[in-house]
Write an enzyme that holds these catalytic residues in place. Structure first.
Site, mmCIF file in Angstrom:
data_model
loop_
_atom_site.group_PDB
_atom_site.id
_atom_site.type_symbol
_atom_site.label_atom_id
_atom_site.label_comp_id
_atom_site.label_asym_id
_atom_site.label_seq_id
_atom_site.Cartn_x
_atom_site.Cartn_y
_atom_site.Cartn_z
ATOM 1 N N ASP A 71 45.489 30.687 64.001
ATOM 2 C CA ASP A 71 45.676 32.009 64.608
ATOM 3 C C ASP A 71 45.268 32.054 66.077
ATOM 4 O O ASP A 71 45.189 33.134 66.669
ATOM 5 C CB ASP A 71 44.924 33.074 63.817
ATOM 6 C CG ASP A 71 43.424 32.855 63.795
ATOM 7 O OD1 ASP A 71 43.008 31.690 63.893
ATOM 8 O OD2 ASP A 71 42.673 33.837 63.683
ATOM 9 N N SER B 245 43.401 31.955 59.418
ATOM 10 C CA SER B 245 42.923 31.079 60.479
ATOM 11 C C SER B 245 43.348 29.630 60.287
ATOM 12 O O SER B 245 44.521 29.343 60.192
ATOM 13 C CB SER B 245 41.408 31.192 60.575
ATOM 14 O OG SER B 245 40.957 30.509 61.695
ATOM 15 N N HIS B 246 42.364 28.744 60.179
ATOM 16 C CA HIS B 246 42.646 27.314 60.107
ATOM 17 C C HIS B 246 42.996 26.875 58.681
ATOM 18 O O HIS B 246 43.339 25.714 58.479
ATOM 19 C CB HIS B 246 41.408 26.551 60.573
ATOM 20 C CG HIS B 246 40.186 26.970 59.804
ATOM 21 N ND1 HIS B 246 39.606 28.198 60.001
ATOM 22 C CD2 HIS B 246 39.502 26.364 58.821
ATOM 23 C CE1 HIS B 246 38.580 28.329 59.175
ATOM 24 N NE2 HIS B 246 38.489 27.231 58.450
ATOM 25 N N ASP C 18 42.443 31.345 67.752
ATOM 26 C CA ASP C 18 41.132 31.706 68.298
ATOM 27 C C ASP C 18 40.198 30.517 68.466
ATOM 28 O O ASP C 18 39.185 30.626 69.143
ATOM 29 C CB ASP C 18 40.476 32.848 67.494
ATOM 30 C CG ASP C 18 40.319 32.525 66.024
ATOM 31 O OD1 ASP C 18 40.692 31.415 65.619
ATOM 32 O OD2 ASP C 18 39.822 33.406 65.287
ATOM 33 N N ARG C 19 40.524 29.383 67.855
ATOM 34 C CA ARG C 19 39.652 28.211 68.013
ATOM 35 C C ARG C 19 40.239 27.254 69.049
ATOM 36 O O ARG C 19 41.441 27.288 69.326
ATOM 37 C CB ARG C 19 39.518 27.456 66.696
ATOM 38 C CG ARG C 19 38.882 28.284 65.615
ATOM 39 C CD ARG C 19 38.663 27.436 64.383
ATOM 40 N NE ARG C 19 38.004 28.225 63.348
ATOM 41 C CZ ARG C 19 37.301 27.715 62.369
ATOM 42 N NH1 ARG C 19 37.158 26.397 62.274
ATOM 43 N NH2 ARG C 19 36.736 28.491 61.459
ATOM 44 N N ASP D 254 43.972 26.502 66.750
ATOM 45 C CA ASP D 254 44.094 26.575 65.294
ATOM 46 C C ASP D 254 45.209 27.518 64.848
ATOM 47 O O ASP D 254 46.011 27.977 65.667
ATOM 48 C CB ASP D 254 42.758 27.028 64.691
ATOM 49 C CG ASP D 254 42.459 28.482 65.007
ATOM 50 O OD1 ASP D 254 42.915 28.952 66.062
ATOM 51 O OD2 ASP D 254 41.782 29.147 64.208
ATOM 52 N N LYS E 204 37.091 35.323 69.544
ATOM 53 C CA LYS E 204 37.081 34.045 70.234
ATOM 54 C C LYS E 204 38.508 33.736 70.659
ATOM 55 O O LYS E 204 39.446 34.308 70.118
ATOM 56 C CB LYS E 204 36.480 32.951 69.356
ATOM 57 C CG LYS E 204 37.077 32.788 67.974
ATOM 58 C CD LYS E 204 36.203 31.838 67.179
ATOM 59 C CE LYS E 204 36.751 31.525 65.798
ATOM 60 N NZ LYS E 204 36.482 32.566 64.806
#
Ligand code: G16
Length: 543
Positions: free
Chosen positions: A279, A113-114, A281-282, A277, A376
């Site tokens: 990947d 992710s982030h 999703d944010r 972000d 998300k």
């Protein structure tokens, strides 16, 4: 091509956290490390003969190598087909979309992710089930259990598949189909939002900057914003996914996307700013002179859902994670629908969406989404806001101020103490635990405590219970202090302190959040002895 059975020995610590297994790349690159985890996953899944799996990642360092290993192991496990995003690229929401659209057995997301990427950065692997959402704890717990006693893994000795060319190749009995990473996702977005209205908005000269932070959303944003919606070239910046994210920390918040926030505060700022972000999703939503807090964004989306064709029929309910502010609860109340409070982690929303109890979900950690998929979805939130801006003709700050005037403002901030000594972090949590029974009825920072507990959640759909989900101290006037340990860090422990106040008076809505929350922050520190125990004088990140 033959299938090999390779002897192996267990690695300690392969326990998935808030969102899959996240470790340093150096740890993942140890021979057998990834293979052990994947074999434990496949053993947990059982018979997968002839089934379809979806695989893709955010393009970070080690993504391509990991995909080749997973393909060869999936073939050895009997899968009939694997769908892979071209170049190994699939954003987390796009993977969820592809799993659902193609009725796949499940999917594997390769992402931390982030968290920063590159050879010295982080890597991660997460399994999503057939509904397109993160596997529930009963699966991740079993995977972990099996990693502790694993002694062999099975893998085909086939050569690497070409991931850069669309089409199908074979490994053993299994088809590997390399698919367009963007197409299915873009089609879904066109069904949910009023693309004509957004196209007309851009045609009127509306300006936007989308910062893809050199991570996975670049191709999606280029194709959808600049391609389908006609935003001018240059709208998307840092739009090429890089293995080390170009050194960016692809976490869309006002600290890590400081450049975007500065641009939006400068004279002649674009009308709208957004970021996503690692990947995809944010999301972060920014207007001229205002960064919208994630819970406010969810609340505003909920209050205005009818502007988007996909949500015109109304909302079934809303869900937010416990540390997220109660701004969405106020909208739910006005709409006469329920707002569920879950532990941190998108996986807790899956059952609620599958059971038709909620339409929208969100978390303070810059995650917002809906039941269109089971993750998300960063670009989804950005497209919702574009739809709202196009239909209302209002600016972001006007929309936020009008929302606060109607519902009141949940003033909110998160203070992170990152990479602190693990023992010190646990001692802070133990101290808070010990204090809990005596807190109700006392005064903390000038507020009377209504409830103090360690949050526990009983899933209303399957009755599963999740204990120890964070210390919450809830005041009679709606203020809250929440403490929890992050489940996504890879270094020491990260203590998160969440602060919230409710302000009904519009005359005070424009005040600065940190100033408004300073008393509560001090009271939280006195209670937890956070600074004294960790030796930190200030949080590492304030958002
Ligand atoms: C993950 C989870 C989110 C969670 C976030 C923060 O996000 O999917 O549900 O809110 O971590 O978790 P923590 O506070 O435990 O670090 P992502 O975007 O990292 O997958």
């Amino acid at each position: 091509m033959t299938i090999q059975v390779i002897p192996t020995t267990p690695f300690s610590g392969q326990k998935p956290g808030t969102s899959g297994l996240r470790k340093k790349v150096t740890e993942f690159r140890q021979p057998g490390y990834l293979e052990n985890f994947v074999q434990a996953l496949f053993n947990t899944l059982g018979d997968c003969a002839g089934q379809t799996l979806v695989v893709g990642g955010d393009g970070r360092y080690f993504n391509r190598q990991a995909i080749q290993v997973i393909l060869r192991m999936a073939a050895a496990h009997g899968f009939g087909k694997v769908l892979v995003g071209r170049g190994g690229i699939l954003s987390t929401p796009a993977l969820s979309c592809v799993v659902r659209k193609h009725a796949a057995f499940g999917g594997i997301v390769l992402s931390a992710s982030h968290n920063p990427g590159g050879p010295d950065g982080d890597f991660g692997i997460k399994y999503n089930i057939g509904n397109g959402g993160p596997a529930p704890e009963r699966i991740t717990d079993e995977v972990y259990r099996l990693t502790q006693s694993i002694d062999t893994y099975r893998i085909s000795d086939a050569a690497d598949a070409n991931l850069d060319q669309l089409g199908t190749v074979r490994i053993e009995q299994m088809d590997v189909e390399v698919i367009d990473s963007v197409a299915d996702y873009a089609q879904l977005m066109q069904r949910l939002f009023d693309f004509d209205a957004i196209r007309a908005l851009f045609a009127r000269g509306f300006t936007m900057r989308f910062d893809a932070m050199s991570a996975v959303t670049g191709p999606y944003a280029h194709a959808i914003l600049e391609g389908i919606l006609g935003a001018p070239a240059g709208t998307v910046i840092h739009g090429e996914p890089l293995e080390d994210f170009g050194g960016h920390h692809p976490d869309p918040n006002p600290v890590n996307a400081a450049g975007l926030v500065a641009l939006m505060n400068a004279p002649h700022a674009p009308d709208f700013g957004a970021a996503s972000d690692g990947d995809g999703d944010r999301n972060m939503i920014v207007g001229r002179g205002i960064a919208v807090s994630p819970a406010d964004s969810l609340a505003i989306i909920a209050a205005n859902a009818a502007v988007a064709p996909g949500y015109r029929a109304g909302l079934k309910g809303i869900a937010r994670s416990m540390p997220t502010s109660a701004a969405p609860d106020r909208v739910a109340e006005a709409l006469g629908i329920k707002c569920y409070e879950t532990p941190t982690g998108w996986k807790y929303f899956g059952n609620l969406m599958d059971a038709g109890l909620v339409t929208l979900c969100g978390e303070e950690s810059y995650g917002t989404g809906s039941d269109h998929i089971r993750e998300k979805d960063g670009l989804w939130a950005v497209l919702f806001w574009l739809n709202l801006l196009a239909v209302s003709g209002k600016a972001v700050d006007t929309i936020v101020n009008e929302h606060w005037a109607r519902f009141g403002r949940n003033v909110y901030s998160r203070h992170d103490y990152e990479a602190v000594d693990s023992e010190a972090a646990h001692s802070v949590m133990r101290r808070l635990h010990a204090a809990l029974p005596g807190l109700a009825g006392t005064s903390v920072g000038g507020h009377t405590v209504a409830l103090a507990d360690d949050f526990a959640y009983t899933d209303p759909v399957d009755g599963s219970v999740s204990l120890g989900q964070g210390i919450r101290i809830v005041m009679t006037d709606g203020a809250r202090i929440v403490f929890r340990l992050s489940g996504t860090g890879t270094e020491g422990a990260t203590i998160r302190l969440y602060l919230e106040l409710y302000e009904a008076d519009p005359a005070r809505h424009g005040l600065e959040a940190q100033a408004m929350l300073a008393g509560l922050a001090q009271a939280a520190d006195e209670l937890a002895q956070l600074k004294a125990t960790t030796g930190r004088q200030a949080p590492s990140v304030v958002t």
